[in-house]
Motif scaffolding. Structure first.
Motif, PDB file in Angstrom:
ATOM      1  N   THR A 210       0.846  -1.203   0.000  1.00 29.23           N
ATOM      2  CA  THR A 210       0.000   0.000   0.000  1.00 29.23           C
ATOM      3  C   THR A 210       0.877   1.247   0.000  1.00 29.23           C
ATOM      4  N   ILE A 211       1.940   1.218   0.803  1.00 25.36           N
ATOM      5  CA  ILE A 211       2.836   2.381   0.916  1.00 25.36           C
ATOM      6  C   ILE A 211       3.394   2.746  -0.460  1.00 25.36           C
ATOM      7  N   LEU A 212       3.734   1.703  -1.246  1.00 22.59           N
ATOM      8  CA  LEU A 212       4.244   1.969  -2.592  1.00 22.59           C
ATOM      9  C   LEU A 212       3.111   2.377  -3.540  1.00 22.59           C
ATOM     10  N   ASP A 213       1.984   1.663  -3.444  1.00 24.85           N
ATOM     11  CA  ASP A 213       0.865   1.927  -4.371  1.00 24.85           C
ATOM     12  C   ASP A 213       0.439   3.392  -4.327  1.00 24.85           C
ATOM     13  N   VAL A 214       0.391   3.967  -3.114  1.00 27.37           N
ATOM     14  CA  VAL A 214      -0.085   5.364  -3.016  1.00 27.37           C
ATOM     15  C   VAL A 214       1.074   6.361  -2.986  1.00 27.37           C
ATOM     16  N   ARG A 215       2.276   5.861  -3.233  1.00 24.45           N
ATOM     17  CA  ARG A 215       3.473   6.694  -3.379  1.00 24.45           C
ATOM     18  C   ARG A 215       3.788   7.521  -2.133  1.00 24.45           C
ATOM     19  N   PHE A 216       3.633   6.866  -0.960  1.00 26.65           N
ATOM     20  CA  PHE A 216       3.960   7.561   0.283  1.00 26.65           C
ATOM     21  C   PHE A 216       5.449   7.917   0.360  1.00 26.65           C
ATOM     22  N   HIS A 217       6.286   7.214  -0.443  1.00 20.99           N
ATOM     23  CA  HIS A 217       7.722   7.547  -0.413  1.00 20.99           C
ATOM     24  C   HIS A 217       7.963   8.985  -0.857  1.00 20.99           C
ATOM     25  N   GLU A 218       6.989   9.580  -1.563  1.00 22.44           N
ATOM     26  CA  GLU A 218       7.144  10.984  -1.982  1.00 22.44           C
ATOM     27  C   GLU A 218       7.016  11.943  -0.793  1.00 22.44           C
ATOM     28  N   VAL A 219       6.317  11.492   0.262  1.00 22.58           N
ATOM     29  CA  VAL A 219       6.054  12.393   1.398  1.00 22.58           C
ATOM     30  C   VAL A 219       6.522  11.810   2.730  1.00 22.58           C
ATOM     31  N   GLN A 220       7.195  10.641   2.679  1.00 24.36           N
ATOM     32  CA  GLN A 220       7.689  10.004   3.906  1.00 24.36           C
ATOM     33  C   GLN A 220       9.119   9.530   3.666  1.00 24.36           C
ATOM     34  N   LYS A 221       9.981   9.738   4.644  1.00 21.99           N
ATOM     35  CA  LYS A 221      11.385   9.389   4.462  1.00 21.99           C
ATOM     36  C   LYS A 221      11.724   8.027   5.104  1.00 21.99           C
ATOM     37  N   TYR A 222      11.058   7.716   6.225  1.00 24.56           N
ATOM     38  CA  TYR A 222      11.459   6.547   7.019  1.00 24.56           C
ATOM     39  C   TYR A 222      10.376   5.478   7.030  1.00 24.56           C
ATOM     40  N   LEU A 223      10.802   4.249   6.826  1.00 23.09           N
ATOM     41  CA  LEU A 223       9.894   3.095   6.923  1.00 23.09           C
ATOM     42  C   LEU A 223      10.387   2.236   8.079  1.00 23.09           C
ATOM     43  N   ASN A 224       9.546   2.087   9.106  1.00 26.89           N
ATOM     44  CA  ASN A 224       9.946   1.369  10.316  1.00 26.89           C
ATOM     45  C   ASN A 224       9.130   0.089  10.424  1.00 26.89           C
ATOM     46  N   LEU A 225       9.814  -1.051  10.431  1.00 28.03           N
ATOM     47  CA  LEU A 225       9.114  -2.332  10.325  1.00 28.03           C
ATOM     48  C   LEU A 225       8.547  -2.757  11.684  1.00 28.03           C
ATOM     49  N   THR A 226       7.492  -2.041  12.076  1.00 29.21           N
ATOM     50  CA  THR A 226       6.863  -2.277  13.379  1.00 29.21           C
ATOM     51  C   THR A 226       5.936  -3.494  13.353  1.00 29.21           C
ATOM     52  N   GLY A 227       5.447  -3.898  12.199  1.00 29.72           N
ATOM     53  CA  GLY A 227       4.610  -5.099  12.052  1.00 29.72           C
ATOM     54  C   GLY A 227       3.563  -5.251  13.153  1.00 29.72           C
ATOM     55  N   LYS A 277      11.763  -3.411  -1.659  1.00 35.51           N
ATOM     56  CA  LYS A 277      12.944  -3.095  -2.465  1.00 35.51           C
ATOM     57  C   LYS A 277      12.746  -1.767  -3.222  1.00 35.51           C
ATOM     58  N   LYS A 278      11.576  -1.617  -3.806  1.00 37.29           N
ATOM     59  CA  LYS A 278      11.312  -0.395  -4.596  1.00 37.29           C
ATOM     60  C   LYS A 278      11.270   0.842  -3.707  1.00 37.29           C
ATOM     61  N   LEU A 279      10.745   0.701  -2.501  1.00 36.01           N
ATOM     62  CA  LEU A 279      10.688   1.863  -1.601  1.00 36.01           C
ATOM     63  C   LEU A 279      12.106   2.292  -1.226  1.00 36.01           C
ATOM     64  N   GLU A 280      12.983   1.296  -1.012  1.00 36.45           N
ATOM     65  CA  GLU A 280      14.387   1.624  -0.698  1.00 36.45           C
ATOM     66  C   GLU A 280      15.041   2.296  -1.902  1.00 36.45           C
ATOM     67  N   GLU A 281      14.769   1.748  -3.093  1.00 34.60           N
ATOM     68  CA  GLU A 281      15.325   2.362  -4.311  1.00 34.60           C
ATOM     69  C   GLU A 281      14.842   3.802  -4.478  1.00 34.60           C
ATOM     70  N   ASN A 282      13.632   4.057  -3.958  1.00 36.93           N
ATOM     71  CA  ASN A 282      13.071   5.416  -4.043  1.00 36.93           C
ATOM     72  C   ASN A 282      13.505   6.291  -2.869  1.00 36.93           C
ATOM     73  N   GLY A 283      14.490   5.823  -2.106  1.00 40.85           N
ATOM     74  CA  GLY A 283      15.095   6.688  -1.095  1.00 40.85           C
ATOM     75  C   GLY A 283      14.605   6.534   0.329  1.00 40.85           C
ATOM     76  N   MET A 284      13.683   5.596   0.572  1.00 42.71           N
ATOM     77  CA  MET A 284      13.242   5.443   1.967  1.00 42.71           C
ATOM     78  C   MET A 284      14.314   4.721   2.771  1.00 42.71           C
ATOM     79  N   GLU A 285      14.535   5.173   3.989  1.00 42.62           N
ATOM     80  CA  GLU A 285      15.442   4.474   4.910  1.00 42.62           C
ATOM     81  C   GLU A 285      14.598   3.548   5.771  1.00 42.62           C
ATOM     82  N   VAL A 286      15.128   2.340   6.020  1.00 40.98           N
ATOM     83  CA  VAL A 286      14.321   1.315   6.698  1.00 40.98           C
ATOM     84  C   VAL A 286      14.951   0.921   8.030  1.00 40.98           C
ATOM     85  N   ALA A 287      14.142   0.884   9.095  1.00 44.85           N
ATOM     86  CA  ALA A 287      14.606   0.378  10.396  1.00 44.85           C
ATOM     87  C   ALA A 287      13.851  -0.907  10.735  1.00 44.85           C
TER      88      ALA A 287
END
Ligand code: MLT
Length: 322
Positions: A210-227, A277-287
């Motif tokens: 969903t994060i990729l589908d709606v292109r949140f990487h354009e407005v969010q820098k960090y992706l935190n794998l809180t699951g 993978k695509k979100l990282e390629e688009n510049g998101m940093e992942v924790a």
């Protein structure tokens, strides 16, 4: 005759006699190519095959028919034919469904599938039918939810302190994010992208596809794998509309949904890997934070909400043998 069921009016007036052609409108919160879409395209194909093209669907993407809450309400009063929606907004109509908002309820996706595909999934579907007047055709998958923000990487709940976070329209979710320390506000899904863009909120949570589908990487820098939550995606139909169909057509609708569900879940699992993978390629940093402290932080949420929702059911789900 081909009867097109438009949006916004009671649909029973256009109800089919046996053998009539119908095109049902289906609401999706995401776009074409999303994990929701792959499942619903398969449904369309199977429904057309099973009815020799007599029954079909038109897919309406990106909340075109309304936000998820409105869509569930619309199916309940038969102004919307069909739709998928995550369970968050359904909890306000059917209390037991709030259970899915409890963080770390399931150990893994196989646990969630076993519960949803067994007698508990059937009971919950019946409750949605009785209390919201909406027929659940199958339990598709929204996915495992993770937090994103444009403030900082999150390695412990304390890192969320003061971050302006959007939750779905669910009090359990608001309490969860307050327990993590965030400044939580409920907001309907169609408003989220703009609210992030304008800085009204700084954080949201959703499955990775969903994060990729709606292109949140354009407005969010960090992706935190809180699951923190496994989010089911009930595929639903107006009960009034379903009841108006012939037995043969009801069976075709149910069979097509049954065949589409594993395909949709597989798409969700595949897109989860590809999208990260695509979100990282688009510049998101992942924790990848250690989740123990997150689990501990939400213990008060269970204490408050389990008796309020249905403690017996929640214990049954948590201890489900799979
Ligand atoms: C939401 O955050 O409101 C939902 O997860 C959106 C969706 O169903 O895709």
């Amino acid at each position: 005759m081909l009867v097109m069921t438009g949006c916004g009016a009671d649909k029973t007036s256009g109800a089919s006699a046996d053998g009539e052609e119908r095109v049902f409108d289906v609401s999706l919160p995401l776009g074409e190519g999303s994990h929701h879409d792959e499942g619903l395209k398969k449904f369309k194909k199977e429904l057309e095959r099973l009815t020799d093209g007599r029954l079909s669907v038109k897919l309406h993407y990106n909340n075109e028919l309304g936000g998820e809450r409105e869509v569930v309400e619309g199916m309940g009063i038969n102004t919307i034919d069909m739709g998928v929606a995550s369970t968050g907004p359904i909890g306000s109509f059917v209390k037991d469904i709030l259970m899915f908002d409890l963080p770390y309820l399931f150990k893994d996706v196989d646990h969630a599938y076993a519960v949803l595909d067994g007698e508990i999934g059937e009971e919950l579907a019946k409750k949605i039918e009785d209390q919201a007047n909406v027929k659940v055709l199958s339990w598709m998958e929204n996915g495992v939810r993770h937090e994103t923000n444009n403030v900082r990487l999150i390695n412990k709940p304390d890192d969320l302190k003061g971050i302006k976070h959007r939750t779905q329209e669910s009090e359990v979710q608001v309490d969860t994010w307050r327990a993590f320390g965030a400044d939580a506000t409920p907001m309907a899904w169609p408003e989220v992208y703009t609210a992030l863009q304008q800085g009204v909120i700084e954080s949201q949570e959703n499955p990775i596809p969903t994060i990729l589908d709606v292109r949140f990487h354009e407005v969010q820098k960090y992706l935190n794998l809180t699951g923190h939550v496994y989010s089911p995606l009930p595929f639903m139909m107006s009960k009034q509309l379903f009841d108006s169909l012939s037995k043969e057509d009801q069976d075709a609708v149910l069979e097509a949904a049954k065949l589409a569900t594993p395909v949709q879940r597989e798409a969700s699992q595949r897109l989860e890997k590809e999208s990260l993978k695509k979100l990282e390629e688009n510049g998101m940093e992942v924790a990848s934070p250690d989740l123990e402290a997150f689990r501990k932080a939400v213990e008060p949420v269970y204490k408050k909400w389990a008796p309020e929702i249905n403690e017996e059911l929640i214990n049954k789900v948590r201890n489900y043998d799979y």
